[in-house]
Design a protein around this motif. Sequence first.
Motif, PDB file in Angstrom:
ATOM      1  N   THR A 195       0.494  -1.413  -0.254  1.00  0.00           N
ATOM      2  CA  THR A 195      -0.216  -0.306  -0.213  1.00  0.00           C
ATOM      3  C   THR A 195       0.906   1.593  -0.017  1.00  0.00           C
ATOM      4  OG1 THR A 195      -0.140  -0.363   2.693  1.00  0.00           O
ATOM      5  CG2 THR A 195      -1.893  -1.289   1.059  1.00  0.00           C
ATOM      6  N   ALA A 196       1.832   1.573   0.866  1.00  0.00           N
ATOM      7  CA  ALA A 196       3.014   2.573   0.668  1.00  0.00           C
ATOM      8  C   ALA A 196       3.189   2.412  -0.699  1.00  0.00           C
ATOM      9  CB  ALA A 196       4.164   2.532   0.911  1.00  0.00           C
ATOM     10  N   MET A 197       3.609   2.001  -1.562  1.00  0.00           N
ATOM     11  CA  MET A 197       3.702   2.165  -2.911  1.00  0.00           C
ATOM     12  C   MET A 197       3.152   2.511  -4.018  1.00  0.00           C
ATOM     13  SD  MET A 197       5.828  -2.020  -3.950  1.00  0.00           S
ATOM     14  CE  MET A 197       5.573  -1.049  -5.733  1.00  0.00           C
ATOM     15  N   ALA A 198       1.271   2.088  -3.164  1.00  0.00           N
ATOM     16  CA  ALA A 198       0.616   2.317  -3.976  1.00  0.00           C
ATOM     17  C   ALA A 198       0.091   3.716  -3.803  1.00  0.00           C
ATOM     18  CB  ALA A 198      -0.992   1.904  -4.029  1.00  0.00           C
ATOM     19  N   LYS A 199       0.420   4.246  -2.488  1.00  0.00           N
ATOM     20  CA  LYS A 199       0.438   5.589  -1.918  1.00  0.00           C
ATOM     21  C   LYS A 199       1.250   6.906  -2.406  1.00  0.00           C
ATOM     22  CE  LYS A 199       0.936   8.448   1.851  1.00  0.00           C
ATOM     23  NZ  LYS A 199       1.825   8.606   3.750  1.00  0.00           N
ATOM     24  N   SER A 200       2.403   6.098  -2.475  1.00  0.00           N
ATOM     25  CA  SER A 200       3.266   6.816  -3.097  1.00  0.00           C
ATOM     26  C   SER A 200       3.024   7.705  -4.460  1.00  0.00           C
ATOM     27  CB  SER A 200       4.884   5.964  -3.409  1.00  0.00           C
ATOM     28  OG  SER A 200       5.763   6.438  -3.934  1.00  0.00           O
ATOM     29  N   TYR A 201       2.411   6.572  -5.467  1.00  0.00           N
ATOM     30  CA  TYR A 201       2.243   7.013  -6.782  1.00  0.00           C
ATOM     31  C   TYR A 201       1.375   7.395  -7.184  1.00  0.00           C
ATOM     32  CZ  TYR A 201       1.455   6.121 -12.567  1.00  0.00           C
ATOM     33  OH  TYR A 201       1.635   6.310 -13.649  1.00  0.00           O
ATOM     34  N   TYR A 202      -0.030   7.009  -6.144  1.00  0.00           N
ATOM     35  CA  TYR A 202      -1.340   8.282  -6.532  1.00  0.00           C
ATOM     36  C   TYR A 202      -1.377   8.607  -5.913  1.00  0.00           C
ATOM     37  CZ  TYR A 202      -2.847   3.647  -9.528  1.00  0.00           C
ATOM     38  OH  TYR A 202      -2.329   2.460 -10.604  1.00  0.00           O
ATOM     39  N   LYS A 203      -1.005   9.515  -4.738  1.00  0.00           N
ATOM     40  CA  LYS A 203      -0.893  10.152  -4.397  1.00  0.00           C
ATOM     41  C   LYS A 203      -1.751  10.072  -3.881  1.00  0.00           C
ATOM     42  CE  LYS A 203       3.840  12.291  -5.005  1.00  0.00           C
ATOM     43  NZ  LYS A 203       3.942  10.888  -5.035  1.00  0.00           N
ATOM     44  N   LEU A 204      -2.798   9.542  -3.009  1.00  0.00           N
ATOM     45  CA  LEU A 204      -3.683   9.221  -1.733  1.00  0.00           C
ATOM     46  C   LEU A 204      -3.965   8.769  -0.870  1.00  0.00           C
ATOM     47  CD1 LEU A 204      -6.230   8.032  -4.794  1.00  0.00           C
ATOM     48  CD2 LEU A 204      -5.931  10.273  -4.005  1.00  0.00           C
ATOM     49  N   PRO A 205      -4.232   9.045   0.198  1.00  0.00           N
ATOM     50  CA  PRO A 205      -4.481   8.424   1.578  1.00  0.00           C
ATOM     51  C   PRO A 205      -4.506   7.197   1.625  1.00  0.00           C
ATOM     52  CG  PRO A 205      -6.241  10.067   2.007  1.00  0.00           C
ATOM     53  CD  PRO A 205      -5.882  10.075  -0.016  1.00  0.00           C
ATOM     54  N   GLU A 206      -3.180   6.571   2.587  1.00  0.00           N
ATOM     55  CA  GLU A 206      -2.753   5.419   2.912  1.00  0.00           C
ATOM     56  C   GLU A 206      -3.844   4.769   2.910  1.00  0.00           C
ATOM     57  OE1 GLU A 206       0.595   2.091   3.687  1.00  0.00           O
ATOM     58  OE2 GLU A 206       0.505   4.247   4.146  1.00  0.00           O
ATOM     59  N   LYS A 207      -5.015   5.423   3.673  1.00  0.00           N
ATOM     60  CA  LYS A 207      -5.958   4.503   5.088  1.00  0.00           C
ATOM     61  C   LYS A 207      -6.563   4.396   3.699  1.00  0.00           C
ATOM     62  CE  LYS A 207      -9.394   5.784   8.806  1.00  0.00           C
ATOM     63  NZ  LYS A 207      -9.716   6.830   9.185  1.00  0.00           N
ATOM     64  N   GLU A 208      -7.400   4.993   2.994  1.00  0.00           N
ATOM     65  CA  GLU A 208      -8.224   4.447   1.813  1.00  0.00           C
ATOM     66  C   GLU A 208      -7.757   3.365   0.926  1.00  0.00           C
ATOM     67  OE1 GLU A 208     -10.106   7.940  -0.985  1.00  0.00           O
ATOM     68  OE2 GLU A 208      -9.852   9.152   1.313  1.00  0.00           O
ATOM     69  N   ILE A 209      -6.512   3.298   0.588  1.00  0.00           N
ATOM     70  CA  ILE A 209      -6.277   2.723  -0.398  1.00  0.00           C
ATOM     71  C   ILE A 209      -5.851   1.218   0.703  1.00  0.00           C
ATOM     72  CG2 ILE A 209      -3.848   1.820  -1.320  1.00  0.00           C
ATOM     73  CD1 ILE A 209      -2.926   4.527  -1.461  1.00  0.00           C
ATOM     74  N   LYS A 210      -5.541   1.094   2.073  1.00  0.00           N
ATOM     75  CA  LYS A 210      -5.923  -0.045   2.735  1.00  0.00           C
ATOM     76  C   LYS A 210      -7.480  -0.475   2.474  1.00  0.00           C
ATOM     77  CE  LYS A 210      -2.146   0.842   5.541  1.00  0.00           C
ATOM     78  NZ  LYS A 210      -1.417   0.579   6.964  1.00  0.00           N
ATOM     79  N   VAL A 211      -8.214   0.515   2.870  1.00  0.00           N
ATOM     80  CA  VAL A 211      -9.590  -0.018   2.554  1.00  0.00           C
ATOM     81  C   VAL A 211      -9.100  -1.108   1.139  1.00  0.00           C
ATOM     82  CG1 VAL A 211     -11.901   0.365   2.856  1.00  0.00           C
ATOM     83  CG2 VAL A 211     -10.242   0.729   4.412  1.00  0.00           C
ATOM     84  N   ALA A 212      -9.665   0.166   0.384  1.00  0.00           N
ATOM     85  CA  ALA A 212      -9.823  -0.831  -0.861  1.00  0.00           C
ATOM     86  C   ALA A 212      -8.998  -2.427  -1.392  1.00  0.00           C
ATOM     87  CB  ALA A 212      -9.380   0.587  -1.929  1.00  0.00           C
TER      88      ALA A 212
END
Length: 352
Positions: free
Chosen positions: A198-215
């Motif tokens: 999820t840290a990689m996805a946050k780094s690329y998409y610049k969206l909150p990691e909390k939301e990425i983790k839920v998805a």
Amino acid sequence: MDMKKVISLRMERQFLAKGAKEEEYRELYRDMQPGLNVYWNGFGQPPVLSFRAAFDDIEFNRKRQMKRKLIKGRFTGGNLGWIMPSEMELFAALYRKPLTKPTLIQEEILHLIEHAGPFTIQQIKEETGYLVKEITPVLHRLQEAFLIYEDQYDGEWDRGWYTFTEMFPDCELERYSRRDALKVVLRRFAYRHVVFDTAMAKSYYKLPEKEIKVAVAELVAEGVLVEEAGAYLLKEDADLLVNYEPIPLHFVYAVHRNDFLYKSNEHILKEQFKPLYEHLEYDHEPLQYLLIDGEFRGAVVGHFRNGPYDLNDVVCDLPDAEARKEEILEAVREVNFGKGPERFMGKMLERK
């Protein structure tokens, strides 16, 4: 998890092992959106997927811009990027920032464009009396709200600003929820990276990691992703990797800082090679990162400037750096208009 297999499949999926043909490239571009141009490489350049095409993708994307098959917007962290028009609703769900409390100047400029547009920035200045430095941030904020659209279909400076609805009358900005949109792009992200966290996805998409983790958790619950050692991969890739035979990798690329693979690992790479260059007495900002046989192993350091960069040194953590020296130097020259670095691993190089 066998990382040799993961890296090999990742290089295949991203076409870094072998360049993509046009149809493969279109799908690759879709999965790596928003497309970006080469970092610090001048105004008006089309987006590019460096080292991944079996053809000149700068010219390919220039033509796609001209035909408005690639369109400009403000997406990751408010940064400019290029997406395919069919993806506008998806990226609006991810990045639109509604304008809930508009200022007087925002209202005035939006009203002007709505009732008499399109306008260039210079024309807005003439109509309103505002300075360019006052107008520009207003346009950017209205752009982030998906209220106006900057029609940049070529590299010229003089671009028209339209209302968003005039350019995209059929676009449903609320077609996707942010979570549903995230699930779409995360599946693409997983396919191209093979394994991600999820840290990689946050780094690329610049969206909150909390939301990425839920998805991500929803995708795991749906059987789309599986978790392994704190990382995630597509269920079909978990099965594929069992009998996958990794391909031999032998290449060196000097990767710019807008590259998909770099941006996904930016949070790691900013610190990984610091011990190799932070003590240097000359300018040592990382200019490009060295992707060697599928892994980041070093950086070109120096100073950004308009025109050729100051290439002060090449640092890397390869145990056999000297054995790969000529390959590395050639890779650096390839992306710096034939210019080579002054040093390699701290030692001055002879000028040829």
